[in-house]
Motif scaffolding. Structure first.
Motif, short mmCIF file in Angstrom:
data_model
loop_
_atom_site.label_atom_id
_atom_site.label_comp_id
_atom_site.label_asym_id
_atom_site.label_seq_id
_atom_site.Cartn_x
_atom_site.Cartn_y
_atom_site.Cartn_z
N GLY A 12 10.97 34.65 -35.00
CA GLY A 12 11.55 35.85 -34.41
C GLY A 12 13.04 36.06 -34.57
O GLY A 12 13.54 37.12 -34.15
N HIS A 13 13.78 35.12 -35.17
CA HIS A 13 15.22 35.39 -35.32
C HIS A 13 15.89 34.44 -36.30
O HIS A 13 15.80 33.23 -36.15
N ASN A 14 16.58 35.02 -37.30
CA ASN A 14 17.48 34.21 -38.11
C ASN A 14 18.69 35.05 -38.52
O ASN A 14 18.65 36.28 -38.50
N PHE A 140 18.43 44.74 -36.01
CA PHE A 140 19.86 44.83 -35.66
C PHE A 140 20.09 44.07 -34.37
O PHE A 140 19.45 44.34 -33.35
N GLU A 141 21.03 43.13 -34.42
CA GLU A 141 21.36 42.35 -33.22
C GLU A 141 22.63 42.95 -32.61
O GLU A 141 23.74 42.54 -32.91
N GLY A 142 22.44 43.97 -31.78
CA GLY A 142 23.55 44.79 -31.28
C GLY A 142 23.53 46.12 -32.00
O GLY A 142 23.34 46.18 -33.22
N VAL A 167 22.18 45.12 -27.48
CA VAL A 167 23.46 44.41 -27.35
C VAL A 167 23.36 43.00 -27.93
O VAL A 167 22.30 42.37 -27.94
N TRP A 168 24.51 42.51 -28.44
CA TRP A 168 24.74 41.07 -28.57
C TRP A 168 25.54 40.68 -27.33
O TRP A 168 25.74 41.51 -26.42
N SER A 169 26.03 39.45 -27.25
CA SER A 169 26.72 38.99 -26.03
C SER A 169 28.14 39.53 -25.94
O SER A 169 29.12 38.78 -25.93
N ALA A 213 16.89 39.98 -26.12
CA ALA A 213 17.75 38.79 -26.24
C ALA A 213 19.21 39.24 -26.12
O ALA A 213 19.57 40.31 -26.60
N HIS A 214 20.03 38.46 -25.48
CA HIS A 214 21.46 38.73 -25.28
C HIS A 214 21.74 39.81 -24.24
O HIS A 214 22.89 40.13 -23.97
N MET A 215 20.70 40.42 -23.65
CA MET A 215 20.90 41.43 -22.61
C MET A 215 21.13 40.72 -21.28
O MET A 215 20.50 39.70 -21.01
N SER A 234 13.56 37.97 -28.25
CA SER A 234 13.27 37.33 -29.55
C SER A 234 13.72 35.89 -29.63
O SER A 234 13.11 35.10 -30.34
N HIS A 235 14.83 35.55 -28.93
CA HIS A 235 15.31 34.17 -29.01
C HIS A 235 16.03 33.80 -27.71
O HIS A 235 17.16 34.20 -27.47
N ALA A 236 15.33 33.06 -26.88
CA ALA A 236 15.85 32.61 -25.58
C ALA A 236 14.99 31.43 -25.13
O ALA A 236 14.06 31.03 -25.83
N SER A 245 23.21 31.15 -19.04
CA SER A 245 23.11 32.58 -18.75
C SER A 245 22.19 33.31 -19.74
O SER A 245 21.64 34.35 -19.42
N ARG A 246 22.04 32.78 -20.96
CA ARG A 246 21.22 33.42 -21.99
C ARG A 246 19.72 33.24 -21.74
O ARG A 246 18.90 33.87 -22.41
N ASN A 247 19.36 32.36 -20.83
CA ASN A 247 17.95 32.04 -20.63
C ASN A 247 17.30 32.93 -19.58
O ASN A 247 17.98 33.63 -18.83
N SER A 307 13.71 30.95 -33.77
CA SER A 307 14.56 29.78 -34.05
C SER A 307 16.06 30.01 -33.88
O SER A 307 16.77 29.16 -33.35
N ASP A 308 16.57 31.15 -34.36
CA ASP A 308 18.02 31.33 -34.55
C ASP A 308 18.53 30.46 -35.69
O ASP A 308 19.70 30.05 -35.70
N PHE A 309 17.66 30.20 -36.68
CA PHE A 309 18.09 29.49 -37.89
C PHE A 309 19.29 30.20 -38.51
O PHE A 309 19.34 31.43 -38.58
ZN LIG Z 1 21.48 35.74 -31.10
#
Ligand SMILES: [Zn+2]
Length: 359
Positions: A12-14, A140-142, A167-169, A213-215, A234-236, A245-247, A307-309
């Protein structure tokens, strides 16, 4: 090690597209986690390929405060014009791979299904065409590259955008990302803006999956309560096990379940470990325990991989896409997942939520 039976994996995320060495995605990138040879070796037949506009002064190394809390100062907003220009080029890298026949950019669920069916052991390895190419979902991440009138969203949908995290962080005009703080509640600020509400509504009308994710938590509830589609993160990872805080809290996990959504469990070690250390010297069990916890808490239909590979330090045992069978073997050995349940985790749960949003 040769894997006679590779479970097809959708991740779900790279961040491969936005690394400096992205040109090596097709042929192999020393030191990188995602490229076509590593994906083939690990059975990774599909994934969300993120376009993230970098915050240049941001470092993922987080600094402990005097009271022991680890905090990363919130990066500033990215101007729309800067993001729009960046995204235009970064997404072009994916379309270039598509044009060369090396990847299929997913526009329909049939594209996702074809990639799963084309898993090497079942496919003609010399076979040409999209069935043998892995599938990439443009994400799009953000949403900084999207204008207030959402006109660019139409263009990007037409091009192939099928997933978007508002959003991203960091803050933008659609909402407020969650800053990286550990330990901390994810409840760090206000919810999404009026423009954010219009954005997610339009995504659901077009058929673009909304990723939370990141919200921050208030924004999460704003989108969950709008009931536009399954709640997807997608990634948490699980806040109960690692208070970053991201979890996601158990209440948020319940909302994921109630909406028939999913959590892609992130491999980034600072969200897995109790001590929040960001180091590859991390036992694989730190990842396994989050997958099992979320599966136990809300059901195996609602846990997947994210993953966030190429975007984070991950446990050395799963350092790149070729190592994914190490994870599935560990999950199986743990006795928690049967073969059919592993298929849910590795592919079918992602397929279900994409089908629901894409219609
Ligand atoms: Zn991310």
């Amino acid at each position: 090690m040769a894997h006679a039976h590779l479970i097809p994996i959708f991740d779900g995320h790279n961040d491969a597209l936005t690394r400096d060495d992205h040109a090596g995605i097709a042929t192999g990138r020393p030191g990188g986690a995602i490229d076509l040879p590593k994906m083939a070796a690990g059975g990774m037949r599909g994934g969300m390929f993120a376009v993230y506009v970098p915050s240049h002064d941001f470092s993922s190394d987080m600094v402990p405060r005097d009271d022991g809390v680890i905090e990363q100062r919130m990066p500033p907003e990215i101007p729309h014009q800067q993001a729009a220009t960046y995204v235009l080029a970064a997404a072009g890298r994916l379309f270039g791979l598509e044009r060369a026949g090396q990847i299929t950019v997913a526009r329909t669920i049939a594209d996702i299904d074809a990639a799963k069916a084309g898993t090497p052991e079942g496919a003609d390895p010399e076979g040409a065409g999209s069935a043998s190419a892995p599938v990439a979902v443009l994400h799009f991440e953000g949403a900084e590259a999207i204008d207030d009138e959402l006109e660019a969203l139409e263009t990007w949908y037409a091009a192939g955008l099928r997933s978007l995290g508002p959003v991203w962080s960091r803050p933008n005009r659609f909402g407020h990302g969650v800053p990286f703080i550990s330990p901390s509640s994810p409840d760090t600020g206000p919810g999404i803006t009026e423009a954010g509400h219009r954005l997610v509504r339009r995504c659901s009308e077009l058929g673009i999956l909304v990723d939370l994710a990141h919200m921050n938590e208030a924004g999460f509830w704003d989108v969950a309560r709008a009931e536009l589609g399954p709640v997807v993160v997608s990634h948490a990872a699980a806040h109960t096990l690692s208070q970053a805080s991201r979890n996601l809290t158990d209440r948020q996990l319940d909302a994921v379940k109630d909406s028939n959504g999913l959590v892609g469990v992130v491999f980034a070690t600072q969200f897995l470990r109790r001590d929040f250390a960001h180091t590859t010297d991390t036992d694989l069990h730190e990842l396994v325990r989050h997958i099992e916890y979320i599966g136990l808490q809300i059901g195996l239909e609602h846990v997947a991989l994210g993953s966030d590979f190429d975007g984070a330090k991950v446990p050395d045992a799963v350092r790149d896409a070729s190592c994914l069978p190490v994870l599935t073997a560990a999950l199986k050995a743990g006795g928690f997942f049967s073969d059919s349940e592993l298929e849910l985790l590795c592919w079918d749960n992602w397929r279900r939520v994409m089908a629901a949003w894409w219609r």
